[in-house]
Design a protein around this motif. Structure first.
Motif, PDB file in Angstrom:
ATOM      1  N   SER A 131     -58.891  -5.835   3.362  1.00 34.78           N
ATOM      2  CA  SER A 131     -59.634  -7.063   3.050  1.00 34.78           C
ATOM      3  C   SER A 131     -60.340  -7.614   4.282  1.00 34.78           C
ATOM      4  O   SER A 131     -61.471  -8.118   4.195  1.00 34.78           O
ATOM      5  CB  SER A 131     -58.671  -8.110   2.484  1.00 34.78           C
ATOM      6  N   THR A 132     -59.693  -7.494   5.438  1.00 36.11           N
ATOM      7  CA  THR A 132     -60.313  -7.966   6.677  1.00 36.11           C
ATOM      8  C   THR A 132     -61.543  -7.148   7.015  1.00 36.11           C
ATOM      9  O   THR A 132     -62.580  -7.696   7.423  1.00 36.11           O
ATOM     10  CB  THR A 132     -59.296  -7.903   7.819  1.00 36.11           C
ATOM     11  N   TYR A 133     -61.472  -5.844   6.864  1.00 36.88           N
ATOM     12  CA  TYR A 133     -62.626  -4.982   7.120  1.00 36.88           C
ATOM     13  C   TYR A 133     -63.789  -5.308   6.193  1.00 36.88           C
ATOM     14  O   TYR A 133     -64.948  -5.422   6.635  1.00 36.88           O
ATOM     15  CB  TYR A 133     -62.229  -3.507   6.960  1.00 36.88           C
TER      16      TYR A 133
ATOM     17  N   SER B 250     -64.432  -8.088   4.557  1.00 37.76           N
ATOM     18  CA  SER B 250     -65.007  -9.397   4.865  1.00 37.76           C
ATOM     19  C   SER B 250     -65.803  -9.371   6.153  1.00 37.76           C
ATOM     20  O   SER B 250     -66.839 -10.039   6.273  1.00 37.76           O
ATOM     21  CB  SER B 250     -63.898 -10.439   4.955  1.00 37.76           C
ATOM     22  N   ALA B 251     -65.342  -8.593   7.144  1.00 37.81           N
ATOM     23  CA  ALA B 251     -66.085  -8.506   8.405  1.00 37.81           C
ATOM     24  C   ALA B 251     -67.442  -7.854   8.197  1.00 37.81           C
ATOM     25  O   ALA B 251     -68.462  -8.309   8.733  1.00 37.81           O
ATOM     26  CB  ALA B 251     -65.262  -7.727   9.428  1.00 37.81           C
TER      27      ALA B 251
ATOM     28  N   GLY C 238     -69.451 -11.647  11.554  1.00 32.58           N
ATOM     29  CA  GLY C 238     -68.425 -10.672  11.192  1.00 32.58           C
ATOM     30  C   GLY C 238     -67.084 -10.966  11.831  1.00 32.58           C
ATOM     31  O   GLY C 238     -66.036 -10.893  11.175  1.00 32.58           O
ATOM     32  N   SER C 239     -67.075 -11.295  13.118  1.00 28.45           N
ATOM     33  CA  SER C 239     -65.812 -11.612  13.792  1.00 28.45           C
ATOM     34  C   SER C 239     -65.193 -12.888  13.226  1.00 28.45           C
ATOM     35  O   SER C 239     -63.975 -12.989  13.061  1.00 28.45           O
ATOM     36  CB  SER C 239     -66.062 -11.768  15.292  1.00 28.45           C
TER      37      SER C 239
ATOM     38  N   ALA D 128     -63.691 -12.012   9.893  1.00 31.86           N
ATOM     39  CA  ALA D 128     -62.504 -11.168  10.069  1.00 31.86           C
ATOM     40  C   ALA D 128     -61.294 -12.012  10.476  1.00 31.86           C
ATOM     41  O   ALA D 128     -60.179 -11.807   9.959  1.00 31.86           O
ATOM     42  CB  ALA D 128     -62.791 -10.094  11.115  1.00 31.86           C
TER      43      ALA D 128
ATOM     44  N   THR E 178     -60.292 -14.267   7.314  1.00 33.12           N
ATOM     45  CA  THR E 178     -59.691 -13.471   6.236  1.00 33.12           C
ATOM     46  C   THR E 178     -58.373 -12.848   6.664  1.00 33.12           C
ATOM     47  O   THR E 178     -57.417 -12.792   5.878  1.00 33.12           O
ATOM     48  CB  THR E 178     -60.668 -12.373   5.794  1.00 33.12           C
ATOM     49  N   GLY E 179     -58.310 -12.376   7.908  1.00 32.27           N
ATOM     50  CA  GLY E 179     -57.054 -11.814   8.391  1.00 32.27           C
ATOM     51  C   GLY E 179     -55.936 -12.839   8.421  1.00 32.27           C
ATOM     52  O   GLY E 179     -54.793 -12.536   8.041  1.00 32.27           O
TER      53      GLY E 179
END
Length: 311
Positions: A85-87, A89-90, A144-145, A148, A151-152
């Motif tokens: 999910s983190t990837y 969203s990033a 993106g960061s 990430a 979301t992370g």
């Protein structure tokens, strides 16, 4: 500032080397070193038993099942969902950020150079191209960061609470949303973190309700889903190991005692024997007819030499 300077002065000289070794070391080596044990099969059986009887173990054991890395450096199914999910969203945030920033910089560039850009069109095109590429990279990294991190934080907190409860609860997602909002407004101090945390908790509660409805519609509990994903992963690992074992010729040599099987030598039959026989028969007929002389010389009993005997 004074604290950072004093900390820098107290740092030992070998610290940069130690940190550099930690940064450039491979994760696979770290994961492999933790599993270089004799009872590896015993460890795998214990993990398998915990996934089969997940509701019977304690919440600390369920949390340890989530935050672990196996012998191949792969994450658990629970933590793998957070990373995936983190990837996503990033990447999505980076794409949106690149589009937004490039559109903004194009408008600014056209406003500032709308009277001079037609005097030197090639130079204007080169300048806007370089500016566009640089702005796209900056927008991708910035958005993106940020996505990430948010979301992370949300996924790790909510997923950890779900692993502790062993079922989906919208309140867990609300707590994850609060943590996400607090991290988002960390630079604004306690008041900004509190306001953003409340707003993030409301958003997380809604997301938790949606997630609970989706799980109810599928008819599969958290325990069943993570057990299925774990068993599927172990099946893929076993198939990969079996394929690699079949393709490894050295393993065959080890099993055979270090000696390769030698195939028996089979002598090939001479395919020209029948031709040689016909040549001998033809030569014999020519010698009998007196056309050719025989190279064979025989000596009779009375001492006479016969150069063309009758074969």
């Amino acid at each position: 500032m004074y604290f950072l300077k004093s900390l820098a002065r107290r740092t030992p000289q070998g610290a940069p080397l130690i940190f550099s070794i930690g940064l450039f070391s491979k994760e696979e080596d770290k994961a492999g070193s933790n599993f270089d044990i004799v009872d590896r099969e015993k460890e795998l059986q214990e993990i398998k038993l915990k996934y089969e009887q997940r509701s019977d173990i304690s919440w600390t054991e369920r949390l340890s099942l989530m935050w672990r890395i196996d012998e191949y450096g792969a994450l658990s199914p629970e933590l793998n969902q957070c990373i995936f999910s983190t990837y996503i969203s990033a990447v999505c945030g980076g794409i949106v950020g690149s589009y937004v920033e490039t559109q903004r910089i194009m408008k600014v560039f056209l406003e500032r150079n709308k009277y001079e850009m037609f005097k030197h069109p090639r130079e204007a095109q080169a300048a806007v191209r370089d500016k566009w590429i640089l702005t796209a990279y900056k927008g991708f990294f910035r958005y993106g960061s940020r996505m990430a991190i948010l979301t992370g934080t949300y996924m790790c907190v909510s997923q950890s609470l779900t692993a502790i409860r062993n079922y989906v609860n919208p309140l867990d997602h609300a707590v994850g949303g609060m943590m996400m909002g607090a991290v988002y407004r960390f630079n604004m101090g306690p008041k900004g973190m509190l306001a953003a945390g409340v707003l993030g908790g409301i958003i997380g509660l809604q997301a938790g309700c949606i997630w609970w409805v989706i799980q109810w519609a599928t008819g599969e509990t958290v325990e069943e889903r993570w057990r299925r994903e774990y068993f599927q992963y172990r099946l893929n690992v076993e198939l990969k190991e079996a394929t690699q074992k079949l393709e490894d010729e050295r393993q065959k040599l080890i099993e055979e005692g270090g000696q390769a099987k030698s195939e028996p030598y089979v002598e090939e039959e001479d395919s020209l024997d029948f031709v040689h026989g016909y040549i001998l028969l033809a030569r014999k007929w020519l010698v009998d007819a007196g056309i050719l002389s025989s190279p064979i010389t025989l000596k009779e009993d009375n001492g006479a030499i016969v150069t063309n005997p009758k074969l």
